[in-house]
Design an enzyme around this catalytic site. Structure first.
Site, PDB file in Angstrom:
ATOM      1  N   TYR A 275      -9.896   7.200   6.381  1.00 15.12           N
ATOM      2  CA  TYR A 275      -8.603   6.509   6.096  1.00 15.12           C
ATOM      3  C   TYR A 275      -7.787   6.747   7.614  1.00 15.12           C
ATOM      4  O   TYR A 275      -7.330   5.559   8.128  1.00 15.12           O
ATOM      5  CB  TYR A 275      -7.869   7.023   5.203  1.00 15.12           C
ATOM      6  CG  TYR A 275      -6.733   6.345   4.799  1.00 15.12           C
ATOM      7  CD1 TYR A 275      -6.923   4.940   3.887  1.00 15.12           C
ATOM      8  CD2 TYR A 275      -5.522   6.678   4.868  1.00 15.12           C
ATOM      9  CE1 TYR A 275      -5.660   4.290   3.659  1.00 15.12           C
ATOM     10  CE2 TYR A 275      -4.394   5.996   4.416  1.00 15.12           C
ATOM     11  CZ  TYR A 275      -4.676   4.646   3.926  1.00 15.12           C
ATOM     12  OH  TYR A 275      -3.281   4.066   3.416  1.00 15.12           O
TER      13      TYR A 275
HETATM   14  N1  NAI Z   1       0.512   3.432  -1.706  1.00 14.64           N
HETATM   15  C1  NAI Z   1       0.787   4.365  -0.433  1.00 14.64           C
HETATM   16  O1  NAI Z   1       1.036   5.630  -0.611  1.00 14.64           O
HETATM   17  C2  NAI Z   1       0.209   3.754   0.811  1.00 14.64           C
HETATM   18  C3  NAI Z   1      -0.476   2.587   0.873  1.00 14.64           C
HETATM   19  N2  NAI Z   1      -0.691   2.044   2.226  1.00 14.64           N
HETATM   20  C4  NAI Z   1      -1.509   0.914   2.422  1.00 14.64           C
HETATM   21  O2  NAI Z   1      -0.759  -0.144   1.955  1.00 14.64           O
HETATM   22  C5  NAI Z   1      -1.770  -1.097   1.499  1.00 14.64           C
HETATM   23  C6  NAI Z   1      -1.335  -1.428   0.015  1.00 14.64           C
HETATM   24  O3  NAI Z   1      -1.124  -0.246  -0.619  1.00 14.64           O
HETATM   25  P1  NAI Z   1      -0.754  -0.345  -2.334  1.00 14.64           P
HETATM   26  O4  NAI Z   1      -0.062  -1.562  -2.640  1.00 14.64           O
HETATM   27  O5  NAI Z   1      -0.031   0.834  -2.791  1.00 14.64           O
HETATM   28  O6  NAI Z   1      -2.418  -0.299  -3.081  1.00 14.64           O
HETATM   29  P2  NAI Z   1      -2.625  -0.869  -4.358  1.00 14.64           P
HETATM   30  O7  NAI Z   1      -3.960  -0.198  -4.738  1.00 14.64           O
HETATM   31  O8  NAI Z   1      -1.484  -0.620  -5.431  1.00 14.64           O
HETATM   32  O9  NAI Z   1      -2.860  -2.590  -4.099  1.00 14.64           O
HETATM   33  C7  NAI Z   1      -3.850  -2.675  -3.155  1.00 14.64           C
HETATM   34  C8  NAI Z   1      -4.518  -4.179  -3.444  1.00 14.64           C
HETATM   35  O10 NAI Z   1      -5.340  -4.552  -2.219  1.00 14.64           O
HETATM   36  C9  NAI Z   1      -6.564  -4.969  -2.894  1.00 14.64           C
HETATM   37  N3  NAI Z   1      -7.552  -4.869  -2.276  1.00 14.64           N
HETATM   38  C10 NAI Z   1      -8.104  -3.785  -1.693  1.00 14.64           C
HETATM   39  N4  NAI Z   1      -9.088  -3.785  -0.874  1.00 14.64           N
HETATM   40  C11 NAI Z   1      -9.130  -5.240  -0.841  1.00 14.64           C
HETATM   41  C12 NAI Z   1     -10.257  -5.859  -0.281  1.00 14.64           C
HETATM   42  N5  NAI Z   1     -11.080  -5.638   0.785  1.00 14.64           N
HETATM   43  N6  NAI Z   1     -10.171  -7.341   0.049  1.00 14.64           N
HETATM   44  C13 NAI Z   1      -9.195  -7.949  -0.990  1.00 14.64           C
HETATM   45  N7  NAI Z   1      -8.345  -7.315  -1.821  1.00 14.64           N
HETATM   46  C14 NAI Z   1      -8.189  -5.809  -1.600  1.00 14.64           C
HETATM   47  C15 NAI Z   1      -6.513  -4.418  -4.385  1.00 14.64           C
HETATM   48  O11 NAI Z   1      -7.398  -5.315  -5.238  1.00 14.64           O
HETATM   49  C16 NAI Z   1      -4.923  -4.336  -4.851  1.00 14.64           C
HETATM   50  O12 NAI Z   1      -4.661  -5.325  -5.430  1.00 14.64           O
HETATM   51  C17 NAI Z   1      -3.260  -0.352   1.366  1.00 14.64           C
HETATM   52  O13 NAI Z   1      -3.669  -0.901   2.510  1.00 14.64           O
HETATM   53  C18 NAI Z   1      -2.916   0.987   1.385  1.00 14.64           C
HETATM   54  O14 NAI Z   1      -3.968   1.781   2.220  1.00 14.64           O
HETATM   55  C19 NAI Z   1      -0.149   2.694   3.331  1.00 14.64           C
HETATM   56  C20 NAI Z   1       0.454   3.704   3.158  1.00 14.64           C
HETATM   57  C21 NAI Z   1       0.911   4.544   2.004  1.00 14.64           C
HETATM   58  O1  LIG Z   2      -1.006  11.914   1.432  1.00 19.02           O
HETATM   59  C1  LIG Z   2      -1.760  11.274   0.656  1.00 19.02           C
HETATM   60  O2  LIG Z   2      -2.526  12.010   0.048  1.00 19.02           O
HETATM   61  C2  LIG Z   2      -1.899   9.774   0.490  1.00 19.02           C
HETATM   62  O3  LIG Z   2      -2.617   9.168  -0.204  1.00 19.02           O
HETATM   63  C3  LIG Z   2      -1.106   9.314   1.581  1.00 19.02           C
HETATM   64  C4  LIG Z   2      -0.515   7.849   1.223  1.00 19.02           C
HETATM   65  O4  LIG Z   2      -0.779   7.470  -0.153  1.00 19.02           O
HETATM   66  C5  LIG Z   2      -1.422   6.870   1.815  1.00 19.02           C
HETATM   67  O5  LIG Z   2      -2.100   5.981   1.577  1.00 19.02           O
HETATM   68  C6  LIG Z   2      -1.086   7.088   3.378  1.00 19.02           C
HETATM   69  O6  LIG Z   2      -1.557   6.043   4.043  1.00 19.02           O
END
Ligand code: NAI
Ligand SMILES: O=C(O)C(=O)C[C@H](O)C(=O)CO
Length: 277
Positions: free
Chosen positions: A160
């Protein structure tokens, strides 16, 4: 420049990951400020549900079950956008999920899958949207990176972090190549934002939230709503001179230079030395 600093009336925004979380919150915020929306998520039913809420406030939508790890599917989606809307003003490049594995156990197949999803997928979205924005002479892209874009998290984040580091550099390169032609590219780097997978991990390990919070001066985890104003700002003309920026959305994590949250309780240098004797 629009009179209303944050109006998106007449604008078309493409948002990936629109079924839930940060993608859904972004899409709803943009719609509230006047944008029409292209909503994509591999969870088509979830994206449809977001679309219903957006149509209820009078905005147009195109909803697709596109998997962003498939560049051909992305190209097809953008052809549909051309037909339906004929322009793209904003890309919220958000879809993705985590992958946890110790470095020594990470399979090359899993590494490819994570890079395909987060790096190739984010790039293919930027490329398709960017080509159209360059032709228009304007546009704004918000890539979602992570605190893992610039700091190591440990605890199995090897694949990641490699991917999210690439998203940050992709942003800087695209901004450098495209900004003088009117296309701005920025990267938002969230710390821990509550979502179903994070909640499942915190339920399994009751110490995890407390350890996350040690790295968050604001004293709480993020919520999807925390991105709403930022997304509207980056989509609006108000951010016209903001490009190539790395914007932490992290409750102060980067500022305290804590880096990621260690997989163990913090130890003082003194206690570490005593243990090592
Ligand atoms: N939640 C967190 O702590 C953090 C999240 N992120 C990133 O932010 C983005 C969104 O995170 P969240 O909204 O929290 O996640 P989430 O899991 O709530 O939502 C992610 C959405 O993306 C969709 N998805 C995943 N892979 C896909 C693909 N290959 N094609 C189409 N749709 C896809 C899923 O179906 C889901 O609806 C992700 O890329 C995550 O890695 C970054 C930092 C922190
Ligand atoms: O620190 C972790 O464990 C995390 O899962 C970090 C955040 O959720 C993340 O997705 C960082 O991008």
């Amino acid at each position: 420049m629009n009179d209303d600093l944050f109006s998106l009336a007449g604008r078309v925004a493409v948002v990936s990951g629109a079924a839930q979380g940060l993608g859904q919150a972004t899409a709803l915020a943009l719609a509230q400020h006047g944008a029409d929306l292209v909503l994509l998520d591999r969870n088509l039913a979830g994206a449809e549900a977001t679309g219903e809420r957006i149509r209820a406030i009078g905005r147009r939508t195109l909803v697709a079950g596109t998997d962003v790890s498939d560049p051909l599917a992305i190209a097809e989606l953008f052809r549909q956008v051309d037909t339906a809307f004929g322009r793209i003003d904003f890309l919220g490049n958000i879809a993705g999920d985590g992958h946890l594995s110790k470095p020594e156990d990470l399979t090359i197949a899993d590494l490819h899958r994570v890079l395909q999803n987060l790096v190739v997928g984010r790039f293919a979205m930027c490329q398709e949207a960017g080509k159209r924005m360059l032709a228009q002479g304007r546009g704004s892209i918000m890539n979602i990176g992570s605190l893992a874009s610039s700091t190591a998290l440990g605890r199995g984040h090897i694949a990641y972090s490699m991917a999210m580091g690439a998203v940050l550099q992709m942003t800087r390169e695209l901004s450098t190549e495209w900004s003088y032609r009117g296309v701005r590219v920025n990267c938002v780097t969230p710390a821990q934002v509550v979502n179903p997978s994070l909640e499942a991990r915190m339920a399994t390990d009751p110490t995890l939230e407390g350890r996350f919070l040690k790295g968050i001066p604001a004293g709480r985890l993020g919520q999807p709503k925390d991105i709403m104003g930022l997304a509207v700002f980056l989509a609006s003309d108000s951010s016209e001179w903001i490009t190539g920026a790395i914007i932490p959305m992290d409750g102060g994590n980067m500022a305290m230079n804590a880096g990621g949250t260690p997989g163990h309780e913090q130890r003082t240098v003194q206690s570490f030395r005593a243990e090592s004797k």
